[in-house]
Scaffold this active site. Structure first.
Site, short mmCIF file in Angstrom:
data_model
loop_
_atom_site.label_atom_id
_atom_site.label_comp_id
_atom_site.label_asym_id
_atom_site.label_seq_id
_atom_site.Cartn_x
_atom_site.Cartn_y
_atom_site.Cartn_z
N LEU A 7 -16.80 -42.52 20.68
CA LEU A 7 -15.83 -43.04 19.71
C LEU A 7 -16.58 -43.84 18.64
O LEU A 7 -17.19 -44.86 18.93
CB LEU A 7 -14.80 -43.93 20.41
CG LEU A 7 -14.09 -43.28 21.62
CD1 LEU A 7 -13.02 -44.22 22.16
CD2 LEU A 7 -13.49 -41.94 21.26
N ALA A 9 -15.17 -44.13 15.10
CA ALA A 9 -14.32 -44.02 13.91
C ALA A 9 -13.99 -45.35 13.27
O ALA A 9 -13.47 -45.40 12.15
CB ALA A 9 -13.02 -43.29 14.27
N ARG A 14 -15.47 -56.85 10.83
CA ARG A 14 -16.16 -58.11 11.13
C ARG A 14 -17.65 -58.07 10.82
O ARG A 14 -18.31 -59.11 10.79
CB ARG A 14 -15.92 -58.50 12.59
CG ARG A 14 -14.54 -59.09 12.84
CD ARG A 14 -14.35 -59.48 14.29
NE ARG A 14 -14.06 -58.31 15.11
CZ ARG A 14 -13.94 -58.34 16.44
NH1 ARG A 14 -14.11 -59.49 17.08
NH2 ARG A 14 -13.65 -57.25 17.12
N GLY A 142 -10.35 -55.89 28.34
CA GLY A 142 -9.25 -55.47 29.18
C GLY A 142 -9.57 -55.75 30.64
O GLY A 142 -10.72 -55.65 31.06
N ASN A 230 -19.69 -56.15 17.31
CA ASN A 230 -18.56 -56.33 16.41
C ASN A 230 -18.90 -57.20 15.20
O ASN A 230 -18.12 -57.28 14.26
CB ASN A 230 -17.37 -56.94 17.16
CG ASN A 230 -16.78 -55.98 18.16
OD1 ASN A 230 -16.52 -54.83 17.85
ND2 ASN A 230 -16.59 -56.45 19.38
N TYR A 368 -59.30 -51.71 -5.94
CA TYR A 368 -58.14 -50.81 -5.97
C TYR A 368 -58.66 -49.38 -6.05
O TYR A 368 -59.37 -49.00 -6.98
CB TYR A 368 -57.24 -51.09 -7.17
CG TYR A 368 -56.17 -50.03 -7.32
CD1 TYR A 368 -55.15 -49.91 -6.37
CD2 TYR A 368 -56.19 -49.13 -8.38
CE1 TYR A 368 -54.19 -48.93 -6.49
CE2 TYR A 368 -55.23 -48.14 -8.50
CZ TYR A 368 -54.23 -48.04 -7.54
OH TYR A 368 -53.27 -47.06 -7.65
N ASN A 379 -70.36 -46.85 -0.96
CA ASN A 379 -70.12 -48.29 -1.06
C ASN A 379 -69.32 -48.59 -2.32
O ASN A 379 -69.73 -48.23 -3.43
CB ASN A 379 -71.44 -49.06 -1.10
CG ASN A 379 -71.20 -50.57 -1.07
OD1 ASN A 379 -71.05 -51.17 -0.02
ND2 ASN A 379 -71.17 -51.19 -2.25
N ALA A 425 -73.19 -52.52 -11.80
CA ALA A 425 -72.11 -53.51 -11.82
C ALA A 425 -71.64 -53.76 -13.25
O ALA A 425 -72.44 -53.79 -14.20
CB ALA A 425 -72.59 -54.81 -11.19
#
Length: 458
Positions: A7, A9, A14, A142, A230, A368, A379, A425
């Site tokens: 079930l 549905a 809440r 219940g 809930n 990067y 390297n 460099a």
């Protein structure tokens, strides 16, 4: 045949969310998926899910699952209720089938429990069996009402219970097993004569009792299995229990979790023997981690393959592969579609995206590497940038085996540095570097005497 009716549905008001309640996630998967998976791993042979609120959204999510969907009408004139929901699936089971009714918002139910429950039902030749539990505080559930011979005579909902009935501690979990034929006939006799004006599935029990049918009660050992969701607090509680289960399973299978309470691993993850995971790690999706790895700090790994003997420290890895004996981090970022080779090093504040990074290569800090194919034993110096984007298009850079890229260099794609190519460099490289060449691209240094005094800076 054993048939599962789930079930799902309800709107779940809440939860205070635009997302259907059963799609709220626990450890990376919707709670409904846990119920479906438990059914699949049990002896159940057919699964039928009853949906209503945002039905298309739920169907789309589970379109690859081998389940049936039945849509519950949601109009103002419809009676609603659990009985009405189950009626949508009456064409999906036969009179001789065993039908188990589950709830899509109770994700902790285990397949072992379902198998024991169904076995109890069938061996006892019950018309209906109720999964029950004794709770210290049964408020909201219940109640199971038994006669003087301890036989179940009815289930009474909290809102319809008398003061005496509210004192009963044995509760209905909302999970039932039925004989298919008895369930069909009883569903036809349901009415809305109750406080909610709904068709209660629990009234099926009352009908079967009136027909002198045999009703069984199967008590849970672990009461947490029937915890429902809930609201957001319930979701958090179930997540914590599921996390405990998952982490315990990993530890039983040879993984060391230094602090399981502060380690988040989704159940879809696979981890090899002797891997050690320190507090703060988040491991998600279809990630596999090999043997004898060490994962430190706030590392997050998503949908990635981590081979053996790898050290990862405070790093984000997404949809990538890390080769054996490699060290990653601290504070690195491996973005999607990256393949890091064996015996490599990706160090502090290095970002790699959509790139291949060969065996034995090193980028120790502050670089990067984007849209690149880096060979073996390369390297990459501090501050190196692979300039892959011209504002409209992205291009790839190739750095072949044994090349050396000096610190603070820019490789402007598309460009290639061949084997044993050296970049000095501080260079910005826009042309290919041939094998064995040293490439220097710097403006002429000019030193101006007396400049500080002229500017009155001294």
């Amino acid at each position: 045949m054993k048939v599962s009716i789930i079930l799902a549905a309800g709107e779940g008001t809440r939860m205070k969310s635009k997302t259907p309640k059963v799609l709220h996630e626990i450890l990376g998967a919707p709670m409904l998926k846990y119920v479906i998976d438990s059914s699949k791993r049990s002896d159940v042979e057919k699964i039928c899910v009853i949906i209503g609120h945002k039905a298309d959204e739920i169907k789309n999510y589970f379109q690859d699952e081998d389940v049936l969907f039945r849509v519950q009408p949601m109009g103002e004139d419809e009676p609603y209720g659990t009985g009405f929901a189950v009626k949508q699936a009456v064409g999906d089971f036969d009179d001789n089938d065993t039908v188990v009714v589950l709830n899509g918002d109770t994700p902790l139910i285990r397949e072992q429990t379902l198998d024991g429950f169904l076995q109890f039902h069938e061996q006892g030749h019950f018309s209906c069996t109720i999964l029950t539990a004794d709770l210290k505080d049964p408020t909201g559930y219940g109640r199971i009402v038994r006669d003087d011979d301890a036989k179940i005579v009815k289930i009474v909902e909290q809102k319809d219970a008398s003061e005496k009935e509210k004192l009963i501690r044995e509760i209905n979990s909302g999970i039932f097993a039925f004989n298919g034929g008895d369930l069909k006939r009883a569903l036809e006799s349901l009415d809305t004569d109750n406080a909610q004006g709904e068709l209660y599935l629990t009234d099926v029990v009352k009908i079967l009792v009136s027909e002198k049918k045999k009703i069984g009660g199967f008590k849970l050992r672990d009461k947490r299995e029937i915890l429902g969701v809930n609201n957001r607090e319930h979701l958090s509680n179930c997540t914590e229990i599921m996390k405990e289960r998952v982490n315990k399973k990993f530890m039983e299978n040879g993984v060391t979790l230094i602090d399981p309470n502060n380690t988040y691993i989704e159940p879809s993850v696979e981890i090899g023997f002797d891997t050690i995971i320190y507090p703060g790690a988040i491991i998600q999706g279809n990630t596999t981690i090999g043997e004898n790895c060490k994962i430190y700090g706030t590392t997050r790994i998503i949908d990635s393959e981590i081979k053996d003997n790898i050290v990862i420290d405070n790093t984000l890895i997404e949809e990538s592969i890390i080769g054996s004996n490699t060290k990653v981090g601290p504070y690195a970022h491996i973005r999607p579609n990256s393949n890091i080779g064996e015996n490599a090093k990706v160090g502090n504040f290095v970002e790699i995206k959509n790139s291949n990074f060969g065996n034995g290569s090193k980028a120790s800090h502050l670089a990067y590497i984007g849209d690149a194919d880096v060979g073996e034993n390369v390297n990459i110096g501090c501050g190196v940038i692979f300039v892959n984007y011209d504002g409209k298009n992205k291009f790839r850079t190739t750095v072949s085996n044994n090349a050396f890229i000096g610190s603070n260099s820019n490789l402007v794609a598309p460009v290639e540095v061949e084997e044993y190519g050296y970049v000095a460099a501080g260079s910005t490289i826009t042309k290919n570097v041939k094998e064995g060449q040293l490439s220097i691209e710097r403006s002429i240094q000019k030193n101006i005497d007396g400049w500080v005094e002229k500017k009155n800076l001294k």
